[in-house]
Scaffold this motif. Structure first.
Motif: not given
Length: 322
Positions: A261-265
């Motif tokens: 996943x992205x770091x924002x997720x």
């Protein structure tokens, strides 16, 4: 393959957790032998040397002879005496793994361990959290796991869970000096004086089953602000809690990469210092819907991105390549 894990004590119950996960997965067969218990957390045991009778010692000897892999945790090595047995006497034909979990001796002098492994020609090296790669970059990161299907590690049902009311915050420090406990207490007191309704459950020195039961009733969990995450984080995420920790950029990048996943997720609520922790707790105390949303995101992350099968499979892949 037959794997024998060897540890002085089982770090946060991760060894027995891996054994059970690997055996459930069915790709290899894993056992663990331990020598000591520390704290009063009552982790489950497999072959605990002080408890072994004659039949248990015979089983341990059989495993020392027949295992394909010796998987040493933390400071353990082939010179760790296991009752009447010395693993060094059974090394022939074995693949050797060393798995570091951030023991203070390793953190204090990682080069001592690296030099030892170089001298012995040991190249199969694991670390339990990404920050330890800074100390031993030649190792591979093996994430810890939780069994998300375990009843103690599932969220409360909607009938049992009420997200409203005071913020119920749990914290379970094994060592308060390493878990930012004093900072947490100071922040909670400051927010209470300012009118925030926060109830802190400080879970200390209790059996692990009781610890999990108390965490499970909380809305949120504070892990620590040391830059990485602990097993406590994974437990809280699996239980569907809003989990607070101070993951730094290095750890976030590695965690996101493994999770896909992205770091924002990533589900953690970030707090790197007392002011950041105060902001997170203030928001959670004021907004039950935020608690619910973050808790639901936590559980989805464990189920979809950090399942036991995925993490145990990564360890099996490592063994397969030995």
């Amino acid at each position: 393959m037959n794997i024998l894990m060897i540890a002085v004590n089982d770090p946060a119950g991760t060894g027995i957790g891996f054994c059970r996960a690997v055996n459930r997965l069915g790709r290899h067969h894993c056992r663990i032998v331990t020598l000591e218990t520390r704290y009063t957390h009552s982790w489950d045991k497999d072959l605990h040397v002080p408890d072994l009778d004659e039949a248990g010692l015979a089983e341990l000897e059989r495993l020392l002879k027949t295992s394909d892999v010796f998987h040493f945790h933390m400071t353990a090595d082939e010179n760790l005496r296991l009752g009447p047995f010395l693993p060094a006497d059974y090394l022939a034909g074995k693949a050797i793994v060393h798995h570091e979990h951030g023991h203070h001796e390793f953190r204090g002098n990682p080069e001592r361990f690296r030099a030892k492994y170089r001298r012995l020609g040991r190249t199969h090296l694991l670390v339990s959290t990404p920050d330890l790669l800074r100390l031993m970059p030649e190792a591979r990161w093996q994430p810890n796991l939780v069994h998300e299907g375990d009843a103690d590690l599932t969220p409360l049902s909607p009938d049992e869970r009420d997200w409203a009311g005071p913020l119920l915050l749990a914290h379970s420090p094994t060592r308060k000096d390493l878990k930012n406990t004093d900072e947490l207490l100071a922040v909670v007191e400051r927010l209470r004086v300012a009118g925030a309704d926060i109830r802190l459950d400080m879970i200390d020195d209790v059996p692990h089953h009781e610890c999990l039961a108390r965490k499970r009733r909380a809305h949120a969990l504070f892990d620590h602000m040391q830059g990485y995450y602990g097993v406590s984080s994974l437990e809280g995420l699996s239980q569907g809690l809003a989990v607070i920790a101070g993951l730094d950029e290095w750890n976030r990048a590695h965690v996101a990469g493994f999770a896909g996943v992205s770091e924002d997720d990533l589900p953690w609520l970030l707090a790197h210092d007392a002011d950041g922790l105060a902001r997170v707790l203030r928001d959670l105390a004021a907004d039950p819907d935020l608690r619910r949303a973050k808790g639901e995101a936590s559980r989805r992350f464990i189920v979809n991105c950090w399942s036991e099968a995925k993490v145990a499979g990564r360890l099996c892949d490592f063994w397969d390549a030995l």
